[in-house]
Design an enzyme around this catalytic site. Structure first.
Site, PDB file in Angstrom:
ATOM      1  N   ASP A  57       0.842  -1.198   0.000  1.00 57.25           N
ATOM      2  CA  ASP A  57       0.000   0.000   0.000  1.00 57.25           C
ATOM      3  C   ASP A  57       0.880   1.253   0.000  1.00 57.25           C
ATOM      4  O   ASP A  57       1.578   1.522   0.980  1.00 57.25           O
ATOM      5  CB  ASP A  57      -0.897  -0.027   1.241  1.00 57.25           C
ATOM      6  CG  ASP A  57      -2.074   0.928   1.146  1.00 57.25           C
ATOM      7  OD1 ASP A  57      -2.113   1.736   0.207  1.00 57.25           O
ATOM      8  OD2 ASP A  57      -2.951   0.859   2.023  1.00 57.25           O
ATOM      9  N   CYS A  98      -5.257   4.798  -3.990  1.00 56.32           N
ATOM     10  CA  CYS A  98      -5.530   3.419  -3.581  1.00 56.32           C
ATOM     11  C   CYS A  98      -6.759   2.816  -4.235  1.00 56.32           C
ATOM     12  O   CYS A  98      -6.678   1.777  -4.899  1.00 56.32           O
ATOM     13  CB  CYS A  98      -5.686   3.354  -2.060  1.00 56.32           C
ATOM     14  SG  CYS A  98      -4.257   3.951  -1.135  1.00 56.32           S
TER      15      CYS A  98
END
Length: 529
Positions: free
Chosen positions: A33, A69
């Site tokens: 991430d 994201c």
């Protein structure tokens, strides 16, 4: 005689081993991430480099179509550009894990096809989409189609004090390192799956770690690591972003000492959190080897987007159009992949779904995916026809009112720092063609704002994207890139894979710029043509 020898060989194989050898390959996808590659984000991962990169292939030109994201993860799951899956930012309003996403896109993700059409057992653990678990979208009771085993984080990345959806049931975790540290919890769940799964079906695993996303909480044994490391001081660090979109120009240069100390601390902690990911990779590979499954398993390692720490005086975030935010690591090992390879082919995360379905033997013509299968590149096939460009697109976020951190800036901005440098705004909405051909390494971008602001970079001469050449580049190239951008913004499936501007098969008719694309082309022409 040959038949007798073959029969003897088969008899020597145990039934389980024979089944494994006949089975389609397994696939593991590790998704980090916010892990950059541009600023040294792979440096801490020594074990991962040894166990995946050195045993397979590293794609040095791997990108995401949106540097944020939720849109990026949606592109991985669907194999589509954001304009086709309609997830535009990290909010429910931006379609992130919304009811509409669940209805229109989730039934056709590649894991859903793997399970329903290819007979794979599927396992998910970690961060799914930023708004997953929101009460307005079904809460943690919602388990997307396509997953045999589901261990998904509620909402955004955390390391402690989080909730997991365990096959639709909420499980709360606290702050005890030995049982709650999320990266380690994901590792243990993955090992348990490999221990207790069925041995009669191939498997797909997707492990999505919180690291190195904020709040950058390292495991206790790694809090003293990298004490002398700071963010790289490359040539676009802490400089004014001249000739760039207003959001970049508003950053204060030079940055304050407190901002620099903050981003250096963040950079160091990001690396510290990645050490636990490195441990996860080691445990996973070792378990696959013990199980006798490593040689029949593809392992993909990548990130959902890049990151910046001080570039053009923006403290820390992603979302921008530049290499540091859109470029990501991509490592792959598996059956038929030769070790220690490097590929310069232009690849994107929309290619992961088609690749994994191709590995499973699914007919890609039955999908509506925009990406391409990497399998010919992984196998080392000769004379592969490949893309020379792809689309980057982002729809900015901003508060309807003023950001409480910086009320003087007025409405429309968000993600502002105490010194009132903001990382996003409503009109930080742009689309780019990123081109990498034999003759050109180019990026062309248009903003959807009052200026119709244009940024163009020749990355051969200017790899750090300091000089915007929109007003000096050859006019014919500018026109072609403008038209190519409009074509990609309306593409779907196979039309997203047509020849780029510098490909031999490319055809350009300037008249089309003013016939079918309306206001966008005319607004552009008024300023630049």
């Amino acid at each position: 005689l040959a038949a007798l020898l073959l029969l003897a060989a088969l008899l020597l194989l145990s039934p389980a081993r024979a089944a494994r050898q006949a089975r389609r390959p397994n696939v593991v996808l590790i998704l980090t991430d916010d892990q950059d590659v541009y600023l040294g984000g792979m440096t801490p991962l020594k074990k991962t480099n040894t166990l995946i990169a050195q045993m397979g292939i590293t794609f040095v030109n791997a990108y995401v179509p949106s540097a944020l994201c939720c849109p990026s993860r949606a592109s991985i799951l669907t194999g589509k550009y954001p304009h086709n899956h309609h997830v535009v930012n990290n909010t429910l309003e931006g379609n992130c894990s919304s009811k509409l996403w669940q209805k229109i896109q989730e039934p056709y993700t590649f894991p859903a096809l793997l399970k329903a059409m290819c007979g794979y057992q599927t396992f998910f653990a970690g961060k799914y989409l930023n708004e997953y678990g929101a009460e307005d979208a079904g809460g943690v009771g919602h388990v997307p189609p396509g997953w045999s085993f589901w261990y998904a984080l509620e909402k955004n990345s955390k390391y402690y004090n989080y909730t997991l959806s365990v096959n639709g049931k909420a499980r709360r975790h606290g702050e005890n390192y030995s049982v709650d540290y999320l990266t380690d919890v994901l590792a243990n769940m993955s090992l348990d799956f490999l221990e207790y799964k069925s041995n009669f079906e191939p498997f797909f695993m997707m492990i999505a770690t919180p690291a190195p996303h904020s709040p950058w909480t390292p495991a206790p044994q790694y809090t003293k690591s990298f004490q002398n490391v700071s963010a790289p001081r490359n040539s676009n660090f802490n400089i004014h972003g001249k000739n760039k979109h207003w959001l970049i120009r508003q950053a204060k240069t030079p940055m304050s000492n407190s901002s620099i100390q903050f981003l250096d601390d963040a950079y160091r902690k990001r690396w510290q959190t990645l050490l636990s990911v490195d441990d996860l990779i080691e445990k996973l590979v070792n378990k696959l080897e013990v199980n006798g499954e490593l040689d029949n398993t593809y392992i993909f390692y990548t990130s959902d987007n890049g990151f910046h720490t001080g570039q053009f005086s923006l403290p820390i975030d992603k979302r921008q159009l530049y290499e540091f935010d859109i470029k990501v690591p991509l490592l792959v090992r598996g059956p038929g992949i030769k070790p220690n390879q490097t590929s310069k082919m232009l690849v994107a995360n929309i290619d992961l779904g088609p690749t994994i379905l191709d590995i499973a033997g699914y007919d890609l013509n039955k999908t509506q995916m925009d990406g391409m299968s990497l399998l010919p590149l992984l196998r080392g096939d000769k004379n592969v026809t490949w893309r020379s460009d792809f689309l980057v697109e982002y729809q900015g976020e901003g508060y309807n009112g003023s950001d409480p951190t910086c009320p003087g800036l007025g409405p429309g901005v968000t993600h502002c720092f105490p010194d009132c440098v903001c990382e996003d705004s409503y009109n930080n909405t742009y689309a780019c063609v990123r081109t990498l051909s034999a003759s050109w390494d180019l990026q062309y971008c248009e903003f959807d704002d009052r200026e119709v602001f244009v940024e163009v970079y020749n990355l051969t001469a200017d790899p750090h994207q300091i000089n915007n050449i929109a007003k000096t580049i050859d006019q014919e190239i500018l026109e072609k890139m403008n038209y190519r951008l409009m074509m990609l913004q309306s593409c779907s499936g196979a039309t997203c894979r047509t020849p780029g501007v510098f490909d031999p098969g490319y055809r350009f008719d300037p008249r089309l710029m003013f016939s079918n694309h309306g206001l966008r082309a005319r607004r552009f022409s008024a300023q630049f043509l």
